[in-house]
Design a protein around this motif. Sequence first.
Motif, PDB file in Angstrom:
ATOM      1  N   GLU A 147       0.833  -1.213   0.000  1.00 39.35           N
ATOM      2  CA  GLU A 147       0.000   0.000   0.000  1.00 39.35           C
ATOM      3  C   GLU A 147       0.861   1.255   0.000  1.00 39.35           C
ATOM      4  OE1 GLU A 147      -3.964  -0.908   2.571  1.00 39.35           O
ATOM      5  OE2 GLU A 147      -2.739   0.803   3.166  1.00 39.35           O
ATOM      6  N   ASP A 148       1.903   1.255   0.825  1.00 38.96           N
ATOM      7  CA  ASP A 148       2.805   2.416   0.876  1.00 38.96           C
ATOM      8  C   ASP A 148       3.459   2.645  -0.485  1.00 38.96           C
ATOM      9  OD1 ASP A 148       2.300   2.829   3.559  1.00 38.96           O
ATOM     10  OD2 ASP A 148       4.080   1.761   4.257  1.00 38.96           O
ATOM     11  N   ARG A 193       0.845   3.929  -2.910  1.00 39.53           N
ATOM     12  CA  ARG A 193       0.498   5.321  -2.626  1.00 39.53           C
ATOM     13  C   ARG A 193       1.584   6.247  -3.153  1.00 39.53           C
ATOM     14  NH1 ARG A 193       0.881   5.533   2.443  1.00 39.53           N
ATOM     15  NH2 ARG A 193      -0.807   4.021   2.639  1.00 39.53           N
ATOM     16  N   ASN A 222       0.027   7.624  -8.343  1.00 40.39           N
ATOM     17  CA  ASN A 222      -0.504   8.849  -8.948  1.00 40.39           C
ATOM     18  C   ASN A 222       0.215   9.129 -10.271  1.00 40.39           C
ATOM     19  OD1 ASN A 222      -2.044  11.182  -9.253  1.00 40.39           O
ATOM     20  ND2 ASN A 222      -0.584  12.439  -8.122  1.00 40.39           N
ATOM     21  N   ALA A 225      -1.301   8.023 -13.961  1.00 42.50           N
ATOM     22  CA  ALA A 225      -1.529   9.200 -14.815  1.00 42.50           C
ATOM     23  C   ALA A 225      -0.856   9.012 -16.171  1.00 42.50           C
ATOM     24  CB  ALA A 225      -1.024  10.467 -14.129  1.00 42.50           C
ATOM     25  N   ARG A 246      -3.144   6.742 -18.114  1.00 39.89           N
ATOM     26  CA  ARG A 246      -4.396   7.381 -18.537  1.00 39.89           C
ATOM     27  C   ARG A 246      -4.161   8.427 -19.616  1.00 39.89           C
ATOM     28  NH1 ARG A 246      -6.501   7.951 -12.316  1.00 39.89           N
ATOM     29  NH2 ARG A 246      -7.865   6.143 -12.330  1.00 39.89           N
ATOM     30  N   GLU A 297       1.495  13.152 -13.858  1.00 42.13           N
ATOM     31  CA  GLU A 297       0.371  13.464 -12.972  1.00 42.13           C
ATOM     32  C   GLU A 297      -0.069  14.926 -13.148  1.00 42.13           C
ATOM     33  OE1 GLU A 297       3.432  13.155 -12.146  1.00 42.13           O
ATOM     34  OE2 GLU A 297       3.993  14.495 -10.506  1.00 42.13           O
ATOM     35  N   TRP A 318      -1.972  15.028 -16.419  1.00 45.07           N
ATOM     36  CA  TRP A 318      -3.316  14.475 -16.254  1.00 45.07           C
ATOM     37  C   TRP A 318      -4.211  15.428 -15.471  1.00 45.07           C
ATOM     38  CZ3 TRP A 318      -6.140  11.687 -18.976  1.00 45.07           C
ATOM     39  CH2 TRP A 318      -7.243  10.992 -18.483  1.00 45.07           C
ATOM     40  N   ASP A 319      -3.630  16.163 -14.526  1.00 45.94           N
ATOM     41  CA  ASP A 319      -4.404  17.194 -13.827  1.00 45.94           C
ATOM     42  C   ASP A 319      -4.972  18.212 -14.820  1.00 45.94           C
ATOM     43  OD1 ASP A 319      -4.034  16.204 -11.272  1.00 45.94           O
ATOM     44  OD2 ASP A 319      -2.318  17.497 -10.822  1.00 45.94           O
ATOM     45  N   ALA A 344      -7.493  15.638 -17.712  1.00 45.58           N
ATOM     46  CA  ALA A 344      -8.353  14.514 -17.332  1.00 45.58           C
ATOM     47  C   ALA A 344      -9.810  14.692 -17.733  1.00 45.58           C
ATOM     48  CB  ALA A 344      -8.248  14.254 -15.828  1.00 45.58           C
ATOM     49  N   SER A 345     -10.245  15.905 -17.972  1.00 41.92           N
ATOM     50  CA  SER A 345     -11.614  16.116 -18.445  1.00 41.92           C
ATOM     51  C   SER A 345     -11.627  17.355 -19.336  1.00 41.92           C
ATOM     52  CB  SER A 345     -12.584  16.291 -17.265  1.00 41.92           C
ATOM     53  OG  SER A 345     -12.285  17.476 -16.545  1.00 41.92           O
ATOM     54  N   LYS A 399     -13.413  19.908 -19.055  1.00 40.14           N
ATOM     55  CA  LYS A 399     -13.401  21.100 -18.191  1.00 40.14           C
ATOM     56  C   LYS A 399     -11.977  21.539 -17.864  1.00 40.14           C
ATOM     57  CE  LYS A 399     -17.565  20.089 -15.416  1.00 40.14           C
ATOM     58  NZ  LYS A 399     -17.985  19.668 -14.070  1.00 40.14           N
ATOM     59  N   ARG A 400     -11.147  20.540 -17.553  1.00 36.61           N
ATOM     60  CA  ARG A 400      -9.775  20.869 -17.178  1.00 36.61           C
ATOM     61  C   ARG A 400      -8.991  21.422 -18.363  1.00 36.61           C
ATOM     62  NH1 ARG A 400      -7.857  18.430 -12.308  1.00 36.61           N
ATOM     63  NH2 ARG A 400      -9.691  17.659 -11.244  1.00 36.61           N
ATOM     64  N   ALA A 423     -10.050  24.915 -18.860  1.00 33.18           N
ATOM     65  CA  ALA A 423      -9.538  25.763 -17.775  1.00 33.18           C
ATOM     66  C   ALA A 423      -8.055  26.059 -17.979  1.00 33.18           C
ATOM     67  CB  ALA A 423      -9.754  25.074 -16.422  1.00 33.18           C
TER      68      ALA A 423
END
Lengths: 416, 416
Positions: A339-340, A343, A347, A351, A354, A392, A395-396, A399-400, A402-403, A406
């Motif tokens: 998990e660590d 994490r 991201n 990314a 995607r 990442e 992708w920010d 990703a959509s 809208k983004r 913007a």
Amino acid sequence: MSKSIGILGAGIGGLHLALYLQKQGIAATVLTDRAPEQYAATRLMNTVAHHSVTIARENELGVNHWDDPQVVYHHHDHFFNFPDGGLLFRGAFQRPSRAVDYRIYLPALMKDFEDRGGLIEYASIQDDDIPALVSRFDLLVVSTGKGALGRMFAHRPELSPYTRPQRLLCVGLYDGVDHGSPDDDDPRGVTLSVSPGHGEMIVIPTLSFGGMKTALLMENIPGGDMADLVSLSYDANPAAFRQTLLDKLEKHHPHTYNRIDTHRFGLAQPLDLLQGAVVPTVRQSWVAFDGDKLAIALGDVHSVVDPLMGQGANMASYAAFELGKAITDAVAFDARFVEDVDRARENRVLAAARWTNMMLQPPSEAMGRLIFAMSQDRELCDEFTENFNYPERQWDRLASDKRIHAWIDRSGRIAA
Amino acid sequence: MSKSIGILGAGIGGLHLALYLQKQGIAATVLTDRAPEQYAATRLMNTVAHHSVTIARENELGVNHWDDPQVVYHHHDHFFNFPDGGLLFRGAFQRPSRAVDYRIYLPALMKDFEDRGGLIEYASIQDDDIPALVSRFDLLVVSTGKGALGRMFAHRPELSPYTRPQRLLCVGLYDGVDHGSPDDDDPRGVTLSVSPGHGEMIVIPTLSFGGMKTALLMENIPGGDMADLVSLSYDANPAAFRQTLLDKLEKHHPHTYNRIDTHRFGLAQPLDLLQGAVVPTVRQSWVAFDGDKLAIALGDVHSVVDPLMGQGANMASYAAFELGKAITDAVAFDARFVEDVDRARENRVLAAARWTNMMLQPPSEAMGRLIFAMSQDRELCDEFTENFNYPERQWDRLASDKRIHAWIDRSGRIAA
């Protein structure tokens, strides 16, 4: 705690991890079936650019043997072969990128690791070797997907939108392609050339055997006019292969074609051609075994991307460092450990997957607007280019719809 | 971008978020069915301790009205009612914790929000109000699980190991319980008293109507000797309720019983009793609606924990700040936005759930060793105690037997 790490595979992920752990004084053993001296006679493995964040990791490991202004490059030229005329624009990196043939790169890092006392075992891993490997090491890192190794890690359908390749690849190292126009103050760059409906070609100045060559990474859309190149035989008729290629480049990628010296143009060596395809796939990052042991996936075994955005190797190196840090800090190799690791790495790694998967689709209206905005706004295109280091962040912004809007609007406001 | 935020629910999560956004100048509207003046006549809502990280957030919001050395406490006393004699030991916080009755706390924060110009709409939300709310706001935050609101967010079975309550709760505010021995240099603390096989009791000095009272949060194991308290009626026979309680406390929680002045002991007010149970549940963090809108879950709607480890309110406040930061930075309220929020909050929020779920089980051999080690090693118990602020660190130490042993061994080495 005891930390004996077995690393299956000597790609960039496995080697960066091994070298990282070696620096920390943690015992890592690399297992691979290919000796360093075999690489020179191997078929082209890929065409990979290392972006500056990856080069910074090489510097940290003391393995950057190619810190050469004649090898690195500083920008991306974007070319769109629109029917009513080409669109050409540029974005620059803050710090340079660099491509070195992996048949040179990987054995050099294997030698570094061995010279510093690292252990590489040369053997082909068979399916029934896995239980013994699991019990031999405290942690098994799987960074090669060959045979049963990759299949141990279950496919994650929610992150793997495709069941078949989106591009048919024809990748080679060529002589006779100029890396830029002579009147350009920054003559060496990568070109991302798009032939709408037919695919993309990434043109990469690459250090290979015999000096600088040009990688032509053709990403051809199935059913498009370039698609047959995936199976066109070079060995059967090199001259026909060459002429077919020139004809298609002239039609679909004229910006690059115009930089070709047709008298000198040709595959650098017969082995410098790779044809195939990738199904972009994200897999579960770990497998548990009886007796409280686990294996963790690294690099392509965890997430394999189409090479379109040049992210695979950079992500494997990034993930190797995150895994190396986690191993160094670990108090136990258990589910929480994985998990660590996830994490820390997911991201950026997801990314990259995607973003690449998105770019394999025809551009949305918003993406079309972004392309046009980048052609008019150098700062916007510089940011897009620099983000090849930071998927990442890309992708920010992407990703959509809208983004995307913007991002364009914000950039426009800053420019205005 | 337009950021009109609707917050359903005026618990700590909803109010901390509203106050956070108000500070950033972002328009937030709180919707709740209970007016501030109704709280005084409401049944006890919970017994909640705010740990220092939560108090620090209150200071940041300017809503810490209870910064009083006569209210805060500094330590946890652990008592185990073993058959062959009690085991008692202490762990201290680095900075104090504090419990204030939510019937005082919540209306005070509602007043703060309104005094600063914030809008609270008092209305009962019905199921068929949801579409109008979705279209009214740019983002809907759901921090109350009442009615259809909570059911919108799907249950996540892989993070919700229980299908029924693990404890039957009998929670009240009492007079007549000393908060510590008079010869103690730190007389005010929480006691975590364990009666093996029967359950736990958390004893919390709590500011309520009429000053400092003592919360007795009884966490009784179904089938155990204390379990019937969940349904024993106070209203039917207050004296019988009181005597039954005293008898059970004497038998199962003698360390606390010995601090009771039986002449003064009793429920502070008839409404100061809450009986019930919780099924620990983690839910999907968001729901998408037609028209490109989404609702995001906050606090108990996202993850409701058994109150055993006192984490619910602290997690709701923590998550409210992480959500507030994400809203402030957002360029779009889309799937990537929720991913950002979850990446920010989930490590801590899910660790609180997992840690609490683990503590609801009989202790493993490793956990038994940890309890004994903490009884011998004050630094170890101080770290366990301080980690009530940081459940992700607690979980890093407790997530597997290997980790528990490593923690004990490390602490022993430092002590030696």
